[in-house]
Design a protein around this motif. Structure first.
Motif, mmCIF file in Angstrom:
data_model
loop_
_atom_site.group_PDB
_atom_site.id
_atom_site.type_symbol
_atom_site.label_atom_id
_atom_site.label_comp_id
_atom_site.label_asym_id
_atom_site.label_seq_id
_atom_site.Cartn_x
_atom_site.Cartn_y
_atom_site.Cartn_z
ATOM 1 N N ARG A 1 -14.484 -21.441 -18.061
ATOM 2 C CA ARG A 1 -15.367 -21.019 -17.134
ATOM 3 C C ARG A 1 -17.059 -21.161 -17.389
ATOM 4 O O ARG A 1 -17.994 -21.320 -16.839
ATOM 5 C CB ARG A 1 -15.229 -19.580 -16.718
ATOM 6 C CG ARG A 1 -13.941 -19.331 -15.675
ATOM 7 C CD ARG A 1 -13.827 -17.925 -15.146
ATOM 8 N NE ARG A 1 -12.580 -17.958 -14.134
ATOM 9 C CZ ARG A 1 -11.921 -17.061 -13.958
ATOM 10 N NH1 ARG A 1 -12.024 -16.002 -14.543
ATOM 11 N NH2 ARG A 1 -10.931 -17.371 -13.143
ATOM 12 N N GLY A 2 -17.063 -20.757 -18.770
ATOM 13 C CA GLY A 2 -18.450 -20.907 -19.332
ATOM 14 C C GLY A 2 -19.420 -22.177 -19.355
ATOM 15 O O GLY A 2 -20.387 -22.648 -19.345
ATOM 16 N N ARG A 3 -18.261 -23.276 -19.338
ATOM 17 C CA ARG A 3 -18.818 -24.650 -19.370
ATOM 18 C C ARG A 3 -18.821 -24.987 -18.049
ATOM 19 O O ARG A 3 -19.619 -25.916 -17.671
ATOM 20 C CB ARG A 3 -17.694 -25.582 -19.847
ATOM 21 C CG ARG A 3 -17.450 -25.611 -21.249
ATOM 22 C CD ARG A 3 -16.381 -26.385 -21.772
ATOM 23 N NE ARG A 3 -17.050 -27.714 -21.543
ATOM 24 C CZ ARG A 3 -17.242 -28.657 -22.694
ATOM 25 N NH1 ARG A 3 -17.291 -28.043 -23.817
ATOM 26 N NH2 ARG A 3 -17.785 -29.787 -22.617
ATOM 27 N N PHE A 4 -18.440 -24.264 -16.990
ATOM 28 C CA PHE A 4 -18.697 -24.804 -15.538
ATOM 29 C C PHE A 4 -19.052 -23.658 -14.790
ATOM 30 O O PHE A 4 -18.598 -23.124 -13.736
ATOM 31 C CB PHE A 4 -17.369 -25.336 -15.013
ATOM 32 C CG PHE A 4 -16.886 -26.498 -15.485
ATOM 33 C CD1 PHE A 4 -17.195 -27.701 -15.030
ATOM 34 C CD2 PHE A 4 -16.017 -26.594 -16.576
ATOM 35 C CE1 PHE A 4 -16.711 -28.847 -15.729
ATOM 36 C CE2 PHE A 4 -15.615 -27.569 -17.304
ATOM 37 C CZ PHE A 4 -16.048 -28.772 -16.779
ATOM 38 N N PRO A 5 -20.320 -22.915 -14.986
ATOM 39 C CA PRO A 5 -20.766 -21.808 -14.075
ATOM 40 C C PRO A 5 -20.900 -22.105 -12.672
ATOM 41 O O PRO A 5 -21.248 -23.124 -12.358
ATOM 42 C CB PRO A 5 -22.131 -21.487 -14.919
ATOM 43 C CG PRO A 5 -22.642 -22.822 -15.428
ATOM 44 C CD PRO A 5 -21.145 -23.545 -15.941
ATOM 45 N N GLY A 6 -20.554 -20.944 -11.832
ATOM 46 C CA GLY A 6 -20.396 -21.181 -10.477
ATOM 47 C C GLY A 6 -19.466 -21.837 -10.082
ATOM 48 O O GLY A 6 -19.225 -21.929 -8.704
ATOM 49 N N ARG A 7 -18.368 -22.351 -10.828
ATOM 50 C CA ARG A 7 -17.309 -23.307 -10.152
ATOM 51 C C ARG A 7 -16.061 -22.235 -10.177
ATOM 52 O O ARG A 7 -16.042 -21.224 -10.996
ATOM 53 C CB ARG A 7 -16.909 -24.386 -11.166
ATOM 54 C CG ARG A 7 -18.168 -25.216 -11.155
ATOM 55 C CD ARG A 7 -18.010 -26.473 -9.974
ATOM 56 N NE ARG A 7 -16.961 -26.996 -9.863
ATOM 57 C CZ ARG A 7 -16.785 -28.332 -10.402
ATOM 58 N NH1 ARG A 7 -17.814 -28.968 -11.481
ATOM 59 N NH2 ARG A 7 -15.758 -28.734 -10.233
ATOM 60 N N HIS A 8 -15.092 -22.441 -9.339
ATOM 61 C CA HIS A 8 -13.768 -21.711 -9.194
ATOM 62 C C HIS A 8 -13.036 -22.472 -10.444
ATOM 63 O O HIS A 8 -12.779 -23.716 -10.283
ATOM 64 C CB HIS A 8 -13.315 -22.259 -7.863
ATOM 65 C CG HIS A 8 -11.936 -21.478 -7.753
ATOM 66 N ND1 HIS A 8 -11.913 -19.971 -7.621
ATOM 67 C CD2 HIS A 8 -10.765 -21.752 -7.521
ATOM 68 C CE1 HIS A 8 -10.640 -19.616 -7.484
ATOM 69 N NE2 HIS A 8 -9.697 -20.540 -7.231
ATOM 70 N N VAL A 9 -12.451 -21.528 -11.016
ATOM 71 C CA VAL A 9 -11.821 -22.062 -12.395
ATOM 72 C C VAL A 9 -10.503 -21.092 -12.170
ATOM 73 O O VAL A 9 -10.496 -20.034 -12.219
ATOM 74 C CB VAL A 9 -12.405 -22.004 -13.660
ATOM 75 C CG1 VAL A 9 -11.562 -22.451 -14.916
ATOM 76 C CG2 VAL A 9 -13.869 -22.564 -13.683
ATOM 77 N N THR A 10 -9.290 -21.826 -12.376
ATOM 78 C CA THR A 10 -7.899 -21.279 -12.265
ATOM 79 C C THR A 10 -6.958 -21.485 -13.597
ATOM 80 O O THR A 10 -7.076 -22.495 -14.104
ATOM 81 C CB THR A 10 -7.030 -21.488 -11.067
ATOM 82 O OG1 THR A 10 -6.828 -22.894 -11.189
ATOM 83 C CG2 THR A 10 -7.919 -20.846 -9.916
#
Length: 64
Positions: A40-49
């Motif tokens: 999640r830290g690599r893709f801020p603001g994205r939905h990560v599951t």
């Protein structure tokens, strides 16, 4: 799909595949919450599951 060699991915990560705007991280074993937080830290603001040994970064929502 490419083998990992980049810093910042969880230690269990084996492969990362980019499919359009999505990203799928496959691990050697089940990921944990710390691994999910790292991605999640690599893709801020994205939905990560997280689903066992797969972490998915979903494509950004398209504007209508």
């Amino acid at each position: 799909m490419k083998a990992l060699g980049e810093e910042g991915w969880p230690a269990r990560a084996q492969h990362v595949a980019y499919i359009g705007d999505a990203c799928v991280v496959r691990g050697s074993d089940d990921f944990d919450h710390a691994d999910l937080t790292a991605v999640r830290g690599r893709f801020p603001g994205r939905h990560v599951t997280l689903d066992g040994d797969v972490i998915t970064v979903w494509p950004q929502a398209r504007s209508q």
